[in-house]
Motif scaffolding. Structure first.
Motif, PDB file in Angstrom:
ATOM      1  N   ILE A  34      59.333  54.923  32.446  1.00  0.00           N
ATOM      2  CA  ILE A  34      58.986  53.321  32.006  1.00  0.00           C
ATOM      3  C   ILE A  34      57.477  53.295  31.705  1.00  0.00           C
ATOM      4  CG2 ILE A  34      58.954  50.968  32.286  1.00  0.00           C
ATOM      5  CD1 ILE A  34      61.319  51.502  34.399  1.00  0.00           C
ATOM      6  N   LEU A  36      54.365  51.331  31.425  1.00  0.00           N
ATOM      7  CA  LEU A  36      53.767  50.068  31.913  1.00  0.00           C
ATOM      8  C   LEU A  36      52.835  49.764  31.136  1.00  0.00           C
ATOM      9  CD1 LEU A  36      53.210  49.613  35.768  1.00  0.00           C
ATOM     10  CD2 LEU A  36      52.016  48.425  34.050  1.00  0.00           C
ATOM     11  N   VAL A  52      53.906  49.067  39.680  1.00  0.00           N
ATOM     12  CA  VAL A  52      54.532  50.264  39.723  1.00  0.00           C
ATOM     13  C   VAL A  52      55.408  50.105  41.149  1.00  0.00           C
ATOM     14  CG1 VAL A  52      54.288  52.607  40.715  1.00  0.00           C
ATOM     15  CG2 VAL A  52      52.979  51.615  38.787  1.00  0.00           C
ATOM     16  N   LEU A  55      58.644  48.071  40.321  1.00  0.00           N
ATOM     17  CA  LEU A  55      59.521  48.765  39.399  1.00  0.00           C
ATOM     18  C   LEU A  55      60.282  49.799  40.167  1.00  0.00           C
ATOM     19  CD1 LEU A  55      57.500  49.270  36.262  1.00  0.00           C
ATOM     20  CD2 LEU A  55      59.545  47.973  36.403  1.00  0.00           C
ATOM     21  N   PRO A  63      57.437  55.030  36.603  1.00  0.00           N
ATOM     22  CA  PRO A  63      56.352  54.345  35.841  1.00  0.00           C
ATOM     23  C   PRO A  63      55.569  55.245  35.447  1.00  0.00           C
ATOM     24  CG  PRO A  63      57.077  53.201  37.666  1.00  0.00           C
ATOM     25  CD  PRO A  63      57.486  54.662  38.150  1.00  0.00           C
ATOM     26  N   TYR A  86      57.542  48.311  29.440  1.00  0.00           N
ATOM     27  CA  TYR A  86      57.316  47.270  30.264  1.00  0.00           C
ATOM     28  C   TYR A  86      55.780  46.654  29.870  1.00  0.00           C
ATOM     29  CZ  TYR A  86      56.432  44.123  34.320  1.00  0.00           C
ATOM     30  OH  TYR A  86      55.703  43.208  35.251  1.00  0.00           O
TER      31      TYR A  86
END
Length: 234
Positions: A34, A36, A52, A55, A63, A86
């Protein structure tokens, strides 16, 4: 397609991370990565490591912190092997500036199924027309200055374009519903949704849902003004 637009506060992340896991299956990855996206470290109370932690608490994921500043903008390479995006909060104008080189790629990926989670500024900029600053229209205050204390006149910018409705955030907490109402009544935007903190509007191919603990405020142009309705999170 899954787009999560959070009004700020405690973001509901469980389903987003689950969607990221489904997205990672397309590249046969065991754990979703993901991106960030974060700016404005010196002005933010929430740090990337806290996001982090949030998540990873929501589900197994990796992340990848993409932190930008005045001298470091986003590049396409930042999205290599990324399964979800994100975008954190802060100055919406700064996010649009640093993301400009990859906005088209974000839009393309989300259309193809990459989940997007925007909280606060990250939600604002997901719209076609983004309310990026200001709390006055024509010099007349239309909301408290909380959301944009350093600017007076409402500023609208071209957003990422993931949704065709204008988004406002921290709705009940910062009094921004009136800003969206005034912008709609002035014809600056064609209505939209203001989202409470601890609440998210989820946009999927199947429709719209509201999750979290608050409400969304739907603002719709009417024949004799503006119509406002609320929908509570389920």
């Amino acid at each position: 397609m899954s787009i999560y637009l959070s009004g700020g506060g405690e973001a509901p992340l469980l389903e987003f991370v689950a969607d990221a896991a489904r997205s990672s299956a397309r590249r046969d990855a065991a754990v979703p990565r993901i991106a960030l996206i974060y700016t404005g470290r010196e002005y933010r109370k929430t740090r990337p490591d806290e996001i982090v932690d949030a998540l990873t608490a929501a589900g197994e994921c990796e992340p990848v912190v993409c932190e930008y500043d005045a001298t470091h903008d986003a590049v396409l390479a930042d999205l290599v092997d990324i399964d979800a995006v994100y975008v954190s909060g802060g100055d919406a104008r700064e996010y649009l500036r640093v993301l400009q080189p990859i906005i088209g790629e974000i839009r393309r990926r989300v259309a193809e199924g990459t989940p997007y989670f925007g909280t606060s500024a990250g939600a604002l900029i997901a719209a076609d027309k983004a309310l990026v600053a200001g709390h006055s229209i024509g010099g007349v205050p239309v909301s408290p200055p909380t959301i944009s204390s350093n600017d007076s006149e409402l500023e609208i910018a071209e957003g990422i374009g993931l949704v065709d409705i204008t988004i406002d955030v921290h709705a009940a907490q910062w009094g921004t519903v009136s800003r969206l109402i005034a912008a709609t009544e002035a014809g600056l935007v064609n209505g939209g949704v203001a989202i409470d903190e601890n609440t998210a509007l989820v946009v999927t191919d199947g429709g719209l849902t509201v999750v979290g603990s608050g409400s969304i405020w739907q603002v719709i142009p009417g024949e004799h003004g503006v119509n406002v309705a609320t929908a509570a999170a389920s």
